[in-house]
Design an enzyme around this catalytic site. Structure first.
Site, PDB file in Angstrom:
ATOM      1  N   GLY A   1       0.855  -1.180   0.000  1.00 31.85           N
ATOM      2  CA  GLY A   1       0.000   0.000   0.000  1.00 31.85           C
ATOM      3  C   GLY A   1       0.890   1.229   0.000  1.00 31.85           C
ATOM      4  O   GLY A   1       1.411   1.634   1.030  1.00 31.85           O
TER       5      GLY A   1
ATOM      6  N   ASP B   1      -0.239  -1.817   4.754  1.00 30.59           N
ATOM      7  CA  ASP B   1      -1.122  -0.644   4.742  1.00 30.59           C
ATOM      8  C   ASP B   1      -1.819  -0.599   3.391  1.00 30.59           C
ATOM      9  O   ASP B   1      -1.925   0.438   2.752  1.00 30.59           O
ATOM     10  CB  ASP B   1      -0.280   0.638   4.977  1.00 30.59           C
ATOM     11  CG  ASP B   1      -1.160   1.874   5.164  1.00 30.59           C
ATOM     12  OD1 ASP B   1      -2.346   1.711   5.496  1.00 30.59           O
ATOM     13  OD2 ASP B   1      -0.656   2.992   4.976  1.00 30.59           O
TER      14      ASP B   1
ATOM     15  N   HIS C   1      -6.779  -3.332   3.234  1.00 31.08           N
ATOM     16  CA  HIS C   1      -7.395  -3.483   4.563  1.00 31.08           C
ATOM     17  C   HIS C   1      -8.638  -4.358   4.602  1.00 31.08           C
ATOM     18  O   HIS C   1      -9.404  -4.291   5.567  1.00 31.08           O
ATOM     19  CB  HIS C   1      -7.741  -2.114   5.182  1.00 31.08           C
ATOM     20  CG  HIS C   1      -6.589  -1.159   5.219  1.00 31.08           C
ATOM     21  ND1 HIS C   1      -5.387  -1.469   5.803  1.00 31.08           N
ATOM     22  CD2 HIS C   1      -6.444   0.108   4.723  1.00 31.08           C
ATOM     23  CE1 HIS C   1      -4.564  -0.443   5.687  1.00 31.08           C
ATOM     24  NE2 HIS C   1      -5.171   0.522   5.017  1.00 31.08           N
TER      25      HIS C   1
HETATM   26  C1  LIG Z   1      -3.865   3.786   2.753  1.00 28.76           C
HETATM   27  S1  LIG Z   1      -3.152   3.752   1.178  1.00 28.76           S
HETATM   28  C2  LIG Z   1      -1.458   3.552   1.558  1.00 28.76           C
HETATM   29  C3  LIG Z   1      -0.845   4.757   2.159  1.00 28.76           C
HETATM   30  C4  LIG Z   1       0.656   4.690   2.303  1.00 28.76           C
HETATM   31  N1  LIG Z   1       1.068   3.505   3.008  1.00 28.76           N
HETATM   32  C5  LIG Z   1       1.179   5.902   3.028  1.00 28.76           C
HETATM   33  O1  LIG Z   1       1.597   5.776   4.193  1.00 28.76           O
HETATM   34  O2  LIG Z   1       1.192   6.955   2.426  1.00 28.76           O
HETATM   35  C6  LIG Z   1      -3.646   2.199   0.585  1.00 28.76           C
HETATM   36  C7  LIG Z   1      -3.013   1.747  -0.713  1.00 28.76           C
HETATM   37  O3  LIG Z   1      -3.255   0.361  -0.829  1.00 28.76           O
HETATM   38  C8  LIG Z   1      -3.447   0.041  -2.180  1.00 28.76           C
HETATM   39  N2  LIG Z   1      -4.202  -1.207  -2.303  1.00 28.76           N
HETATM   40  C9  LIG Z   1      -5.517  -1.405  -2.189  1.00 28.76           C
HETATM   41  N3  LIG Z   1      -5.825  -2.695  -2.405  1.00 28.76           N
HETATM   42  C10 LIG Z   1      -4.674  -3.327  -2.630  1.00 28.76           C
HETATM   43  C11 LIG Z   1      -4.325  -4.691  -2.923  1.00 28.76           C
HETATM   44  N4  LIG Z   1      -5.265  -5.617  -3.003  1.00 28.76           N
HETATM   45  N5  LIG Z   1      -3.050  -4.998  -3.094  1.00 28.76           N
HETATM   46  C12 LIG Z   1      -2.082  -4.041  -3.021  1.00 28.76           C
HETATM   47  N6  LIG Z   1      -2.355  -2.756  -2.744  1.00 28.76           N
HETATM   48  C13 LIG Z   1      -3.629  -2.382  -2.569  1.00 28.76           C
HETATM   49  C14 LIG Z   1      -4.191   1.231  -2.729  1.00 28.76           C
HETATM   50  O4  LIG Z   1      -4.004   1.311  -4.121  1.00 28.76           O
HETATM   51  C15 LIG Z   1      -3.561   2.375  -1.945  1.00 28.76           C
HETATM   52  O5  LIG Z   1      -2.531   2.978  -2.704  1.00 28.76           O
END
Ligand SMILES: C[S@@+](CC[C@H](N)C(=O)[O-])C[C@H]1O[C@@H](n2cnc3c(N)ncnc32)[C@H](O)[C@@H]1O
Length: 444
Positions: A135, A201, A204
């Protein structure tokens, strides 16, 4: 229903310690007679510090089911108006977060995560660790982790959205894939791992969090850890959670507590990776930390009783002394053994011939040496035999030594015989007068 702007004005008045003005804002609004507004005004009449007023306003808004952002704003005000924020001021992650006004990439965090991160991650700072953040969003987290862990750390990102790859502009490796896909996760491990730290992250959802934990935890380095963020989604149906929901991540994580204790109930599985390698699981509000550690089977023992002070301590001391004595005896034995070998070699040389005088002189010396060796031997033997717990190896050494000593004695006896033969020989008798003269000359 109260809108954000009204609440913002109320909170501003509270923060300037003007609760009366805050109440007048509410009483002058279109919703003055709403039950919630009546309750909020009632709170604002209380003689409380601004931080406490903001917290109670937030609680009342939460109870009334108001927009989450409004509640969030009340609690933010309560935190920054209170006395807790200076505790966070020393936290390098929080300092970075606050100072990151722009340019470091968007960072969206719950500040209460920072002490949790720092408590578990501090020991990796300045080391060449491998960190995976699942994430990435716009890369703000990757930048923060690099700064925190230091230039020797390798920070890798994974995201399902290629906007994350574009946003990081090649500053970090960001792999595209779905964290609910074990093959994708294993590929990350094979290419960039093993990881010391994995921070989930990502999306979720329950499935994403559970698959990620089950796949990556066993692949962590010994001493590594997995952090799963935003686990409050376990209470949200939109993420597959719900209170008491059996498939929720927190339900799954709570089962790991049984794995930690697998030794203590017959029906628990002691062989799973979680039972063998989970060193600890730490639950915080919205964060769970799993420590990987190769565990040994737990056992208990007693210390601090009178038996330790008396009998045990004595026996311990005796054991230590006896082992030191054994070591000393071993060294001395080795020295005597060398000496014995030298004696045997000299005896051999004497036996092999040489002048009669040389034979006699050397033989006398050898007899002395051998007598000393024998008495040392007897002494050593006495000490060795009195040393507690004489082991088999020592006994063998001793037996070997005795054997060699017996052989040396035999050779000495043969040499004695040889001397007698020489003395009885013709040449000995013929040269007797000559030797008498030589002896007189020596004395005179
Ligand atoms: C809360 S943001 C992450 C924020 C980042 N860690 C930060 O601290 O700035 C969640 C991210 O998870 C990614 N995401 C959502 N579903 C996902 C999946 N199934 N596998 C990988 N990444 C995913 C989204 O694209 C998004 O960019």
């Amino acid at each position: 229903m109260l809108d954000r702007t009204t609440i913002a004005r109320v909170l501003y008045a509270v923060s300037t310690d003007d609760a009366t003005h805050a109440r007048l804002i509410l009483e002058g609004s279109d919703h003055a007679s709403d039950a919630l507004v009546v309750r909020l005004c009632d709170i604002l009449r209380r003689d409380l510090p601004p931080t406490e007023l903001a917290r109670q306003l937030g609680d009342a808004c939460a109870d009334a089911g108001l927009d989450k952002d409004i509640v969030n704003e009340c609690y933010r005000a309560a935190f920054y108006l209170g006395e807790r924020w200076p505790e966070l001021a020393d936290n390098p992650l929080f300092a970075y977060f606050l100072a990151n006004r722009s340019g470091g990439g968007v960072l969206h965090k719950w500040p209460h995560y920072f002490p949790v991160y720092h408590r578990h991650l501090e020991r990796y700072r300045g080391r060449p660790v491998r960190v995976l953040e699942i994430g990435v969003y716009r890369g703000g987290g990757l930048t923060m982790w690099q700064k925190y862990f230091g230039p020797d750390a390798v920070i890798v990102g994974a995201d399902i959205d290629d906007a994350a790859v574009r946003a990081t502009k090649g500053r970090f490796v960001v792999e595209l894939g779905d964290q609910a896909d074990p093959a994708f996760l294993r590929g990350l491990h094979e290419t960039y791992g093993p990881f010391d730290v994995v921070i989930d992250d990502g999306g979720h959802t329950m499935q994403q969090q559970i698959v990620t934990a089950e796949t990556l935890f066993p692949l962590l380095k010994d001493d590594g850890l997995l952090i799963v963020e935003d686990t409050h989604t376990s209470y949200w149906p939109s993420f597959g959670g719900g209170l008491g929901e059996p498939g929720a991540f927190l339900t799954w994580a709570r089962d790991r507590v049984d794995d930690l204790h697998s030794q203590h109930h017959q029906s628990l599985d002691r062989s799973s990776v979680w039972a063998r390698e989970l060193g600890g699981v730490h639950f915080y509000d919205s964060v769970v930390v799993f420590d990987r550690e190769r565990r040994f089977r737990a056992f208990d023992e007693v210390a601090g009783g009178a038996s330790y002070i008396l009998a045990d301590q004595f026996s311990e001391r005796i054991a230590v002394e006896s082992s030191a004595e054994r070591e000393r005896v071993r060294e001395e034995l080795a020295a005597v053994r060398d000496q014995n070998l030298r004696l045997a070699a000299q005896l051999g040389a004497v036996e092999a011939g040489g002048g009669v005088d040389t034979v006699m002189a050397e033989q006398a010396g050898l007899e002395d040496d051998l007598r000393r060796a024998r008495s040392e031997q007897a002494d050593l033997r006495a000490r060795l035999e009195s040393a507690a717990r004489l082991d088999a190896e020592q006994s063998a050494v001793l037996a070997g030594f005795h054997e060699r000593l017996a052989r040396s004695e035999k050779r000495l006896a043969a040499s004695e015989e040889h001397r007698r033969l020489v003395e009885g020989s013709v040449s000995w008798r013929v040269t007797k007068p000559l030797r008498a003269v030589r002896s007189r000359l020596r004395r005179g």
